[in-house]
Design an enzyme around this catalytic site. Sequence first.
Site, PDB file in Angstrom:
ATOM      1  N   HIS A  33      83.215 -47.827  73.983  1.00 19.97           N
ATOM      2  CA  HIS A  33      83.926 -46.647  74.498  1.00 19.97           C
ATOM      3  C   HIS A  33      83.036 -45.760  75.368  1.00 19.97           C
ATOM      4  O   HIS A  33      83.528 -44.816  76.010  1.00 19.97           O
ATOM      5  CB  HIS A  33      84.482 -45.835  73.322  1.00 19.97           C
ATOM      6  CG  HIS A  33      85.786 -45.163  73.632  1.00 19.97           C
ATOM      7  ND1 HIS A  33      86.197 -44.858  74.913  1.00 19.97           N
ATOM      8  CD2 HIS A  33      86.789 -44.732  72.817  1.00 19.97           C
ATOM      9  CE1 HIS A  33      87.373 -44.274  74.872  1.00 19.97           C
ATOM     10  NE2 HIS A  33      87.766 -44.183  73.609  1.00 19.97           N
TER      11      HIS A  33
ATOM     12  N   ASP B 263      87.468 -46.494  78.940  1.00 15.86           N
ATOM     13  CA  ASP B 263      88.401 -45.720  78.135  1.00 15.86           C
ATOM     14  C   ASP B 263      89.683 -46.524  77.903  1.00 15.86           C
ATOM     15  O   ASP B 263      89.822 -47.659  78.367  1.00 15.86           O
ATOM     16  CB  ASP B 263      88.723 -44.398  78.828  1.00 15.86           C
ATOM     17  CG  ASP B 263      87.486 -43.536  79.030  1.00 15.86           C
ATOM     18  OD1 ASP B 263      86.666 -43.476  78.092  1.00 15.86           O
ATOM     19  OD2 ASP B 263      87.343 -42.948  80.125  1.00 15.86           O
TER      20      ASP B 263
END
Length: 383
Positions: free
Chosen positions: A358, A362
């Site tokens: 992450h 995204d």
Amino acid sequence: MIEVRVPDEQEGTKAVVRAWLKQVGDMVALNDPLVELETDKVTQEVPSPAAGVLSEILLETDAEAVPGAVLGRIAPGLTSRPLVPSELETPLSPDKKHTSTSRGTNGEGEMRLSPSVKRAILQHGIDPGQLAGSGRGGRITRDDVDAAVAGNATIQTGDIPHDRMRLKIAENMVQAVSEAPHVTALFEADFSAIAAHKAALAKRGIKLSYTAYLVKAAAESMAVAPAINGRWESDRIAIAPTTNIGVGTALGDKGLVVPVVKDTGSLSLEQIGAALGDLTSRARDGKLTGADVSGGSFTISNHGVSGSLLASPIILHAGQAAILGVGKLQKRVVVIEEDGKDVIAIRPMAYVTLTIDHRVVDGHQTNAWLSRFVEILEGWPPA
């Protein structure tokens, strides 16, 4: 003196010296196998860079071998020197000798075996004459002995000692989870078009695995989210110039390796299939090289081949931003639209996941990539 060095193609993975195949004082020819190195991925032989006599061993068995480290030295041009008794190979007991002179022997009918191979065959009571050597010139390697032991194994009822591969896998898993925040997105894919295409090619004598289609579709999907093919760096997100896709290959109780198909974006479906066939075959035979498992920018875990419907999260490969998981292909009842009406149909379906770092990507990019991946699979043109 000519130095024997650890190859630079370890991809940051720590290696250890598994066994020396020659001893100080032994004559060696150019490209003779000198020493075995082991990582969590492969066992590889380091060949002699010159002809001469092995004059010095600097890294002994079980020593850590970082890329570029000096393993030993060779005195070039020499043909022999007197050997002291401690440098002579310890022969096998008479009942363990093998009389063939065709596979890695010393010219007098006695097979030359590395110290670790000798210890293993004596420990497990294996006749080396019954083993098919996978090393250069048919030489028996430790992997050959391990495979023979596994083939004759009985049910394990006690504790199982860690081997080097399991320890390295554990170390890499802990490091990956601690460094990268893992997030997983789940989609479902209809494999009807792929199954039809695969069957049509099979009628023409072209046999492809489903994995070949997964690799091809993954390579094409990178166009909508290039960062999926990248990695986190302290000052930037580095995007790989080519899509090099690793495919997890199970090795039974010995863990798994991830051979890499290089530059998949430039390959046809058939070329990907051929590359996969070669890599997976050599992986299961223990014949991969360091180059075969290095340089990956993205990984596929086709865990469905062993019956799993869903695995989440799948741990990221070091230095990569994402890993694709594909579950078991099974027939399911689904609702589809035909002629503007909803109808119930039975289709071959599988869950597909994308686990991401992450820090690098995204949810928007993750879902865009998976949407395109599923679109490619479900819209595969007829053969």
